[in-house]
Design an enzyme around this catalytic site. Structure first.
Site, PDB file in Angstrom:
ATOM      1  N   ASP A  20      -7.243   2.914  -2.969  1.00 19.98           N
ATOM      2  CA  ASP A  20      -7.988   2.903  -1.698  1.00 19.98           C
ATOM      3  C   ASP A  20      -8.255   4.343  -1.280  1.00 19.98           C
ATOM      4  O   ASP A  20      -7.319   5.111  -1.043  1.00 19.98           O
ATOM      5  CB  ASP A  20      -7.158   2.188  -0.626  1.00 19.98           C
TER       6      ASP A  20
ATOM      7  N   LYS B 181      -1.015  -0.911  -4.431  1.00 20.59           N
ATOM      8  CA  LYS B 181      -2.249  -0.183  -4.071  1.00 20.59           C
ATOM      9  C   LYS B 181      -1.860   1.262  -3.817  1.00 20.59           C
ATOM     10  O   LYS B 181      -0.937   1.533  -3.043  1.00 20.59           O
ATOM     11  CB  LYS B 181      -2.867  -0.834  -2.835  1.00 20.59           C
TER      12      LYS B 181
ATOM     13  N   LYS C 284      -2.985   4.873  -2.344  1.00 16.62           N
ATOM     14  CA  LYS C 284      -3.951   5.614  -1.540  1.00 16.62           C
ATOM     15  C   LYS C 284      -4.378   6.831  -2.354  1.00 16.62           C
ATOM     16  O   LYS C 284      -3.514   7.510  -2.955  1.00 16.62           O
ATOM     17  CB  LYS C 284      -3.289   6.057  -0.232  1.00 16.62           C
TER      18      LYS C 284
ATOM     19  N   LYS D 149      -9.966  -7.654   7.228  1.00 19.57           N
ATOM     20  CA  LYS D 149      -8.986  -7.334   8.268  1.00 19.57           C
ATOM     21  C   LYS D 149      -9.498  -7.958   9.558  1.00 19.57           C
ATOM     22  O   LYS D 149     -10.558  -7.556  10.061  1.00 19.57           O
ATOM     23  CB  LYS D 149      -8.870  -5.815   8.459  1.00 19.57           C
TER      24      LYS D 149
ATOM     25  N   GLY E  88      -4.265  -4.793   5.791  1.00 20.87           N
ATOM     26  CA  GLY E  88      -3.213  -4.601   6.792  1.00 20.87           C
ATOM     27  C   GLY E  88      -3.452  -3.332   7.573  1.00 20.87           C
ATOM     28  O   GLY E  88      -4.178  -2.433   7.115  1.00 20.87           O
TER      29      GLY E  88
ATOM     30  N   SER F 118       0.855  -1.177   0.000  1.00 24.28           N
ATOM     31  CA  SER F 118       0.000   0.000   0.000  1.00 24.28           C
ATOM     32  C   SER F 118       0.895   1.232   0.000  1.00 24.28           C
ATOM     33  O   SER F 118       1.730   1.398   0.895  1.00 24.28           O
ATOM     34  CB  SER F 118      -0.879  -0.049   1.260  1.00 24.28           C
TER      35      SER F 118
ATOM     36  N   GLU G 180     -11.175   0.611  -3.489  1.00 24.26           N
ATOM     37  CA  GLU G 180     -11.489   0.215  -2.108  1.00 24.26           C
ATOM     38  C   GLU G 180     -12.128   1.377  -1.362  1.00 24.26           C
ATOM     39  O   GLU G 180     -11.610   2.491  -1.373  1.00 24.26           O
ATOM     40  CB  GLU G 180     -10.170  -0.211  -1.445  1.00 24.26           C
TER      41      GLU G 180
ATOM     42  N   ASP H 135     -13.905  -2.077   2.740  1.00 27.47           N
ATOM     43  CA  ASP H 135     -12.999  -2.280   3.877  1.00 27.47           C
ATOM     44  C   ASP H 135     -13.766  -1.810   5.125  1.00 27.47           C
ATOM     45  O   ASP H 135     -14.422  -2.611   5.807  1.00 27.47           O
ATOM     46  CB  ASP H 135     -11.703  -1.490   3.609  1.00 27.47           C
TER      47      ASP H 135
HETATM   48  O1  SMG Z   1      -0.410  -2.768   6.713  1.00 27.88           O
HETATM   49  O2  SMG Z   1       0.330  -2.231   4.746  1.00 27.88           O
HETATM   50  C1  SMG Z   1      -0.417  -2.048   5.692  1.00 27.88           C
HETATM   51  C2  SMG Z   1      -1.394  -0.898   5.636  1.00 27.88           C
HETATM   52  C3  SMG Z   1      -2.310  -1.049   4.486  1.00 27.88           C
HETATM   53  O3  SMG Z   1      -3.379   0.780   3.478  1.00 27.88           O
HETATM   54  C4  SMG Z   1      -3.352   0.046   4.426  1.00 27.88           C
HETATM   55  N1  SMG Z   1      -4.223   0.120   5.441  1.00 27.88           N
HETATM   56  O4  SMG Z   1      -7.474   1.351   4.695  1.00 27.88           O
HETATM   57  O5  SMG Z   1      -6.509  -0.414   4.071  1.00 27.88           O
HETATM   58  C5  SMG Z   1      -6.488   0.638   4.695  1.00 27.88           C
HETATM   59  C6  SMG Z   1      -5.282   1.095   5.477  1.00 27.88           C
HETATM   60  C7  SMG Z   1      -5.634   1.406   6.907  1.00 27.88           C
HETATM   61  C8  SMG Z   1      -4.510   1.838   7.759  1.00 27.88           C
HETATM   62  S1  SMG Z   1      -3.794   3.294   7.204  1.00 27.88           S
HETATM   63  C9  SMG Z   1      -2.909   3.985   8.477  1.00 27.88           C
HETATM   64 MG    MG Z   2      -8.534   0.277   3.159  1.00 31.13          MG
END
Ligand code: SMG
Ligand code: MG
Length: 358
Positions: free
Chosen positions: A178, A150, A152, A252, A280, A124, A203, A228
């Site tokens: 996402d 992925k 953001k 998750k 994650g 991510s 996402e 999510d």
């Molecule tokens: O563990 O690689 C990881 C984080 C993956 O993008 C990630 N998590 O919305 O999926 C999500 C985010 C939530 C946590 S962001 C601080």
């Molecule tokens: Mg997410």
């Protein structure tokens, strides 16, 4: 199982680089660890709640409070009488399960029904200050072997970075985005602009309680919608699938209250032909180990945010998870199959609290 007591331990893990999402910037990981002590074995659980209630309603101080005040004293009874607080419940359930499995010598993967010895690793990538910076980051991750990227996104950082990554790395790169709930249904025409880029999924484009709007959005964009934050439980997953609010689910374990509920969602989605992947929450090796075990179940048909330890930490709490040919090995030892390194653990520990149960 007799439990002597439970330790709540707070650790502060510096991140290698700030991680920016549509809801904020993380520069370190403030983790709550739960350690269950029994006469036969100890078990570990990692609470994935973030420091502030921005991703969802939970936050790490609140999780510690609900654990010490309500959940731990009620252990052995039905914890469902306490509403919500799924991340806190998940950490406790995982620690108890880990202790049980270590005592009986069974791995978490075997217990859950894992069918693979390794899982593919996605990564991510946070929101950056510029496109060149993003392209450098993606190039570095691809060089490490990550099999899926992925990005953001948020309003103002969506079509342009996706286009730039596609132009630079080609059509074949497995790519997804996402939004962490940063858009509303009136953004549908703009989000449809992502349809040209062959994304695996978008996402959580809309708010967590907007299942009906997600279903409407699904009718207006071609990119598959993955949920999510909206999916707190198997019941929510069933509702989302029935409504047509998503065609893919990010599982998750913390968000849904633990690995048992995570497996129920996996089973439900598999029965309905809905793909799932493992999300994650910037876990240390403790939480990562358990996630990797879950991600080895047969319905996890898309690469997860199951990155190597070095994605976030210079030094992980456990022996580091390292990519081999774009994959992480599923731990095979009893329970979650990993232990914190004592020296690292004591160095990053901020506080401990012992709650006796006998
Ligand atoms: O563990 O690689 C990881 C984080 C993956 O993008 C990630 N998590 O919305 O999926 C999500 C985010 C939530 C946590 S962001 C601080
Ligand atoms: Mg997410």
């Amino acid at each position: 199982m007799k439990i002597d007591g439970i330790e709540l331990r707070r650790v502060a893990m510096p991140l290698k680089a700030p991680f920016r999402t549509s809801f904020g910037v993380a520069t370190s990981r403030d983790v709550l660890l739960v350690r269950v002590v029994t006469p036969d074995a100890e078990g570990w659980g990692e609470c994935v709640a973030l420091p502030e209630p921005r991703y969802n309603a939970e936050y790490v101080d609140g999780a510690a409070e609900v654990l010490r005040r309500f959940l731990i004293p009620a252990l052995g009874r039905d914890l469902a009488v306490f509403k919500g607080h799924r991340m806190a419940k998940a950490a406790l359930e995982t620690a108890v399960l880990d202790a049980r499995l270590r005592a009986s010598g069974e791995s978490l993967g075997h217990f859950l029904g894992a069918e693979r010895a390794r899982v593919p690793s996605g990564v991510s990538v946070g929101i950056m200050d510029s496109i060149p910076e993003l392209l450098d980051a993606v190039e570095g991750y691809l060089a490490e072997g990550y099999v899926r990227i992925k990005l953001k996104i948020e309003p103002g950082w969506d079509v342009a970075p996706v286009r730039a990554v596609r132009e630079r790395f080609g059509e074949d790169l497995p790519l997804q985005v996402d939004a962490n709930a940063a858009y509303s249904l009136s953004d549908a025409p703009h989000l449809a602009g992502l349809d040209d880029f062959g994304l695996l999924l978008i996402e959580q484009p809309l708010a967590d309680d907007d299942l009906v709007q997600h279903a409407r959005l699904a009718g207006r964009v071609r990119t598959p919608i993955c949920l999510d934050e909206s999916i707190d439980s198997a019941a929510h997953a069933a509702a989302a699938i029935t409504l047509g609010a998503c065609s893919i689910v990010n599982i998750k374990p913390g968000r849904v209250g633990g690995y048992l509920e995570a497996r129920r969602i996996h089973d439900l989605c598999r029965a309905h032909g809905v793909a799932v992947w493992c999300g994650g929450m910037m876990e240390t090796g403790i939480g990562r180990a358990a996630n990797v075990a879950l991600a080895a179940l047969p319905g996890f048909t898309l690469p997860g945010d199951t990155s190597g330890s070095s994605r976030y930490f210079a030094t992980d709490l456990t022996a580091p998870f390292e990519l081999a040919d774009g994959h992480l090995a599923v731990p095979a030892g009893p329970g979650i199959g990993v232990d914190p390194e004592p020296d690292v653990l004591s160095e990053v520990t901020v506080s401990t609290e012992w709650i006796p149960l006998t």
